[in-house]
Structures are given as C-alpha cells and as structure tokens.
Design a protein around this motif. Sequence first.
Motif, PDB file in Angstrom:
ATOM      1  N   MET A   1     -10.373  64.932  36.846  1.00  0.00           N
ATOM      2  CA  MET A   1     -10.245  64.712  38.283  1.00  0.00           C
ATOM      3  C   MET A   1      -9.638  63.337  38.501  1.00  0.00           C
ATOM      4  SD  MET A   1     -13.291  64.950  41.100  1.00  0.00           S
ATOM      5  CE  MET A   1     -13.858  66.485  40.407  1.00  0.00           C
ATOM      6  N   SER A   2      -8.595  63.239  39.324  1.00  0.00           N
ATOM      7  CA  SER A   2      -7.923  61.961  39.526  1.00  0.00           C
ATOM      8  C   SER A   2      -7.656  61.737  41.000  1.00  0.00           C
ATOM      9  CB  SER A   2      -6.590  61.966  38.775  1.00  0.00           C
ATOM     10  OG  SER A   2      -5.645  62.786  39.452  1.00  0.00           O
ATOM     11  N   PRO A   3      -7.299  60.514  41.393  1.00  0.00           N
ATOM     12  CA  PRO A   3      -6.970  60.240  42.792  1.00  0.00           C
ATOM     13  C   PRO A   3      -5.840  61.115  43.310  1.00  0.00           C
ATOM     14  CG  PRO A   3      -7.255  58.190  41.593  1.00  0.00           C
ATOM     15  CD  PRO A   3      -7.259  59.297  40.576  1.00  0.00           C
ATOM     16  N   LEU A   4      -4.979  61.611  42.421  1.00  0.00           N
ATOM     17  CA  LEU A   4      -3.902  62.484  42.860  1.00  0.00           C
ATOM     18  C   LEU A   4      -4.438  63.840  43.298  1.00  0.00           C
ATOM     19  CD1 LEU A   4      -1.176  61.726  40.179  1.00  0.00           C
ATOM     20  CD2 LEU A   4      -1.310  60.857  42.515  1.00  0.00           C
ATOM     21  N   ASP A   5      -5.564  64.235  42.733  1.00  0.00           N
ATOM     22  CA  ASP A   5      -6.183  65.512  43.076  1.00  0.00           C
ATOM     23  C   ASP A   5      -7.044  65.414  44.326  1.00  0.00           C
ATOM     24  OD1 ASP A   5      -6.755  65.814  39.586  1.00  0.00           O
ATOM     25  OD2 ASP A   5      -5.145  66.765  40.723  1.00  0.00           O
ATOM     26  N   VAL A   6      -7.747  64.317  44.495  1.00  0.00           N
ATOM     27  CA  VAL A   6      -8.706  64.151  45.577  1.00  0.00           C
ATOM     28  C   VAL A   6      -8.264  62.998  46.476  1.00  0.00           C
ATOM     29  CG1 VAL A   6     -11.091  63.552  46.151  1.00  0.00           C
ATOM     30  CG2 VAL A   6     -10.616  65.042  44.197  1.00  0.00           C
ATOM     31  N   LYS A   7      -8.192  63.277  47.766  1.00  0.00           N
ATOM     32  CA  LYS A   7      -7.791  62.251  48.725  1.00  0.00           C
ATOM     33  C   LYS A   7      -8.922  61.843  49.659  1.00  0.00           C
ATOM     34  CE  LYS A   7      -3.017  63.921  48.705  1.00  0.00           C
ATOM     35  NZ  LYS A   7      -1.901  64.497  49.507  1.00  0.00           N
ATOM     36  N   GLY A   8      -9.973  62.647  49.681  1.00  0.00           N
ATOM     37  CA  GLY A   8     -11.093  62.339  50.554  1.00  0.00           C
ATOM     38  C   GLY A   8     -12.416  62.684  49.907  1.00  0.00           C
ATOM     39  N   VAL A   9     -13.466  61.991  50.315  1.00  0.00           N
ATOM     40  CA  VAL A   9     -14.817  62.224  49.801  1.00  0.00           C
ATOM     41  C   VAL A   9     -15.757  62.415  50.978  1.00  0.00           C
ATOM     42  CG1 VAL A   9     -16.747  61.282  48.472  1.00  0.00           C
ATOM     43  CG2 VAL A   9     -14.391  60.839  47.734  1.00  0.00           C
ATOM     44  N   LEU A  10     -16.491  63.517  50.945  1.00  0.00           N
ATOM     45  CA  LEU A  10     -17.544  63.772  51.911  1.00  0.00           C
ATOM     46  C   LEU A  10     -18.891  63.583  51.235  1.00  0.00           C
ATOM     47  CD1 LEU A  10     -16.278  67.008  53.706  1.00  0.00           C
ATOM     48  CD2 LEU A  10     -16.674  64.790  54.806  1.00  0.00           C
ATOM     49  N   PHE A  11     -19.752  62.815  51.870  1.00  0.00           N
ATOM     50  CA  PHE A  11     -21.110  62.622  51.365  1.00  0.00           C
ATOM     51  C   PHE A  11     -22.088  63.467  52.173  1.00  0.00           C
ATOM     52  CE2 PHE A  11     -19.154  58.481  50.339  1.00  0.00           C
ATOM     53  CZ  PHE A  11     -19.557  58.307  49.020  1.00  0.00           C
ATOM     54  N   ASP A  12     -23.022  64.089  51.496  1.00  0.00           N
ATOM     55  CA  ASP A  12     -24.228  64.548  52.159  1.00  0.00           C
ATOM     56  C   ASP A  12     -24.990  63.291  52.568  1.00  0.00           C
ATOM     57  OD1 ASP A  12     -26.520  66.269  52.805  1.00  0.00           O
ATOM     58  OD2 ASP A  12     -27.398  65.388  51.002  1.00  0.00           O
ATOM     59  N   LEU A  13     -25.919  63.425  53.503  1.00  0.00           N
ATOM     60  CA  LEU A  13     -26.656  62.242  53.965  1.00  0.00           C
ATOM     61  C   LEU A  13     -28.079  62.188  53.408  1.00  0.00           C
ATOM     62  CD1 LEU A  13     -26.968  59.694  55.642  1.00  0.00           C
ATOM     63  CD2 LEU A  13     -27.313  61.137  57.675  1.00  0.00           C
ATOM     64  N   ASP A  14     -28.920  63.141  53.807  1.00  0.00           N
ATOM     65  CA  ASP A  14     -30.326  63.106  53.407  1.00  0.00           C
ATOM     66  C   ASP A  14     -30.492  63.477  51.935  1.00  0.00           C
ATOM     67  OD1 ASP A  14     -31.170  62.451  56.005  1.00  0.00           O
ATOM     68  OD2 ASP A  14     -31.163  64.552  56.603  1.00  0.00           O
ATOM     69  N   GLY A  15     -31.034  62.555  51.172  1.00  0.00           N
ATOM     70  CA  GLY A  15     -31.202  62.776  49.743  1.00  0.00           C
ATOM     71  C   GLY A  15     -30.025  62.292  48.922  1.00  0.00           C
ATOM     72  N   GLU A 180      -8.362  69.096  48.805  1.00  0.00           N
ATOM     73  CA  GLU A 180      -8.109  67.658  48.662  1.00  0.00           C
ATOM     74  C   GLU A 180      -9.379  66.823  48.851  1.00  0.00           C
ATOM     75  OE1 GLU A 180      -3.637  66.959  50.260  1.00  0.00           O
ATOM     76  OE2 GLU A 180      -5.060  67.652  51.801  1.00  0.00           O
ATOM     77  N   VAL A 181     -10.495  67.497  49.080  1.00  0.00           N
ATOM     78  CA  VAL A 181     -11.742  66.801  49.403  1.00  0.00           C
ATOM     79  C   VAL A 181     -12.799  67.079  48.340  1.00  0.00           C
ATOM     80  CG1 VAL A 181     -13.603  66.575  51.100  1.00  0.00           C
ATOM     81  CG2 VAL A 181     -11.246  66.940  51.875  1.00  0.00           C
ATOM     82  N   LEU A 182     -13.555  66.054  48.002  1.00  0.00           N
ATOM     83  CA  LEU A 182     -14.695  66.162  47.091  1.00  0.00           C
ATOM     84  C   LEU A 182     -15.965  65.967  47.902  1.00  0.00           C
ATOM     85  CD1 LEU A 182     -15.771  66.178  44.077  1.00  0.00           C
ATOM     86  CD2 LEU A 182     -15.813  63.683  44.307  1.00  0.00           C
ATOM     87  N   THR A 224     -23.083  55.464  41.640  1.00  0.00           N
ATOM     88  CA  THR A 224     -22.191  54.512  40.995  1.00  0.00           C
ATOM     89  C   THR A 224     -21.298  55.189  39.954  1.00  0.00           C
ATOM     90  OG1 THR A 224     -23.916  53.935  39.398  1.00  0.00           O
ATOM     91  CG2 THR A 224     -23.738  52.560  41.360  1.00  0.00           C
ATOM     92  N   GLU A 225     -21.639  56.404  39.567  1.00  0.00           N
ATOM     93  CA  GLU A 225     -20.811  57.161  38.621  1.00  0.00           C
ATOM     94  C   GLU A 225     -19.635  57.866  39.310  1.00  0.00           C
ATOM     95  OE1 GLU A 225     -23.232  59.760  36.062  1.00  0.00           O
ATOM     96  OE2 GLU A 225     -24.964  58.666  36.836  1.00  0.00           O
ATOM     97  N   LEU A 226     -19.606  57.833  40.632  1.00  0.00           N
ATOM     98  CA  LEU A 226     -18.612  58.611  41.363  1.00  0.00           C
ATOM     99  C   LEU A 226     -17.208  58.038  41.221  1.00  0.00           C
ATOM    100  CD1 LEU A 226     -18.176  61.034  43.173  1.00  0.00           C
ATOM    101  CD2 LEU A 226     -18.718  59.586  45.148  1.00  0.00           C
ATOM    102  N   ALA A 227     -17.029  56.749  41.467  1.00  0.00           N
ATOM    103  CA  ALA A 227     -15.691  56.156  41.385  1.00  0.00           C
ATOM    104  C   ALA A 227     -15.082  56.315  39.996  1.00  0.00           C
ATOM    105  CB  ALA A 227     -15.735  54.689  41.794  1.00  0.00           C
ATOM    106  N   PRO A 228     -15.813  56.050  38.905  1.00  0.00           N
ATOM    107  CA  PRO A 228     -15.241  56.292  37.578  1.00  0.00           C
ATOM    108  C   PRO A 228     -14.847  57.751  37.350  1.00  0.00           C
ATOM    109  CG  PRO A 228     -17.164  54.884  37.401  1.00  0.00           C
ATOM    110  CD  PRO A 228     -17.134  55.374  38.818  1.00  0.00           C
ATOM    111  N   LEU A 229     -15.608  58.670  37.931  1.00  0.00           N
ATOM    112  CA  LEU A 229     -15.292  60.089  37.785  1.00  0.00           C
ATOM    113  C   LEU A 229     -13.947  60.408  38.459  1.00  0.00           C
ATOM    114  CD1 LEU A 229     -16.476  62.859  36.810  1.00  0.00           C
ATOM    115  CD2 LEU A 229     -17.345  63.118  39.136  1.00  0.00           C
ATOM    116  N   LEU A 230     -13.702  59.784  39.566  1.00  0.00           N
ATOM    117  CA  LEU A 230     -12.473  60.049  40.317  1.00  0.00           C
ATOM    118  C   LEU A 230     -11.243  59.392  39.692  1.00  0.00           C
ATOM    119  CD1 LEU A 230     -13.870  59.707  43.934  1.00  0.00           C
ATOM    120  CD2 LEU A 230     -12.789  61.733  42.985  1.00  0.00           C
ATOM    121  N   THR A 231     -11.467  58.385  38.890  1.00  0.00           N
ATOM    122  CA  THR A 231     -10.326  57.690  38.290  1.00  0.00           C
ATOM    123  C   THR A 231     -10.161  57.968  36.815  1.00  0.00           C
ATOM    124  OG1 THR A 231     -11.731  55.730  37.923  1.00  0.00           O
ATOM    125  CG2 THR A 231     -10.469  55.811  39.959  1.00  0.00           C
ATOM    126  N   ALA A 232     -10.980  58.892  36.305  1.00  0.00           N
ATOM    127  CA  ALA A 232     -10.915  59.198  34.862  1.00  0.00           C
ATOM    128  C   ALA A 232      -9.599  59.900  34.512  1.00  0.00           C
ATOM    129  CB  ALA A 232     -12.093  60.075  34.478  1.00  0.00           C
TER     130      ALA A 232
END
Length: 232
Positions: A1-15, A180-182, A224-232
């Motif tokens: 998964m790379s920044p070219l694949d994903v352009k946006g990130v949606l977070f759940d809130l609770d939990g 385009e969204v994770l 904190t593992e999310l950004a490295p996952l997106l740039t791997a």
Amino acid sequence: MSPLDVKGVLFDLDGTLMDHRGATDAGITAWVAEHFPGHPRLAEAAALWAALEVPYLAMWHEGRCTVQEQRHLRLQALCAELDVPAPADLGAAYAEFAARYRGAWAAFPDVAEAVAGLAGFALGVLTNGTQPMQEAKVRAIGLAGRVGPVLTGEVLDGCFKPAPEAYERAAAALGLAPHEVLLVGDDVVNDVTAPAAAGMRSVWLDRTGAEPGPEGFPRITSLTELAPLLTA
C-alpha cells in the motif's frame, strides 16, 4: 500500500481515536454506585451496559426508535438486568450518566502522533453516533480542525455503517472515490469487512492484540503503525 494508492484516510471515532469504552465504563459505574450503593453486581455494570449498546443503537439506526428513546430503553434494560427499579424520569437519569461519560472523554495516547504523520492525506472521521455528540468528542480530545469532517449517518442521508452507501458517501465527502480511501477502525464489520465490500481499503486496529481477526486485511495494534503502512 502506498501514497499513490491511497489519497484519503477515514478514522472511526469511538474505540479508535477516543477511548469510548473507558469513558462509558467510568460513567455507568459511577451512576449505578450513586443510585444503588452497595449493589452486589456493581462490578458487572460496565460490561452489561456495553453489551446493551449494539442492539439498542441498531434500533435507532434502523429507524425503529429515536436516539432519545434508545437511550431510555437501554437504561431500562440495564435496570432490569440489575433487578432494580428504573428511574421515573429516564431523561434526567440518562443525562446524569451522560455528564459522567462526557467528563471522561479522552484521546488514546497514540492519536496525536498518528494524525501528525498523515500530512498530505485527506482526512475525515466516519462514525455511527449522533452528529452533535461526535463533533463534541472531536473537539474535546483536541482534534477539531485536524482530522477533517466528522461524518455520521445524520449527514450521510441516514446511511450508517455498515451500509455500503455510508462508505461511498463518506469517500465522496472527501472528494475521492472509495478505492482511494483507507478506513481504519476497531470494529471488524463496520470498519474492516464492510468498507472493503464497498470498494474501500481498510485496516483493522486491534488495540488488545488478542482477538482473532479477519484474514486478508492489514492489522495494527497502534495508530502509530498507520503512516509506515501507507508509505511502505
């Protein structure tokens, strides 16, 4: 998964961003302790309240009751489970719990670093709560203006997770297509398998590291593992 694949990130809130369970546990335990001091099942009150959350929220999401009615019904159900009389004024009683719940709102410790590491991505929050309350949570935990729009079923034309339209409309709110969204969240159905079925990428946040997860999906134990996952 790379920044070219994903352009946006949606977070759940609770939990995911906010420790909802910690806040609800503290709020309902304090409420039961005050109204029924010395109750022999006080230690079970938080788990009982949590178990009632899913079915009663589903009633509201499905249009079978209002959000206020589901809150009152849930409080009645808890009292029945504890074998104590339900309050005569359920609205006032729920407000007492809600005040304690709000007082315990807090972000998870990994949130600030994780959000800071996603510069360049379109961000948003996709959550199944009520719009005013979820926006208030985002403000309370210091994320207002940092995680993009807060999107609930109330602003997505009545579409709540796990309806496919909820993910499609949330992606559109970011100006993106679903692929385009994770989406990252702690609920296996709402935040992992259902968005994937709607064409969205997803990552399971398993903070305990103990539950069996769905096969074929990335799994992280900290944001904190999310950004490295997106740039791997």
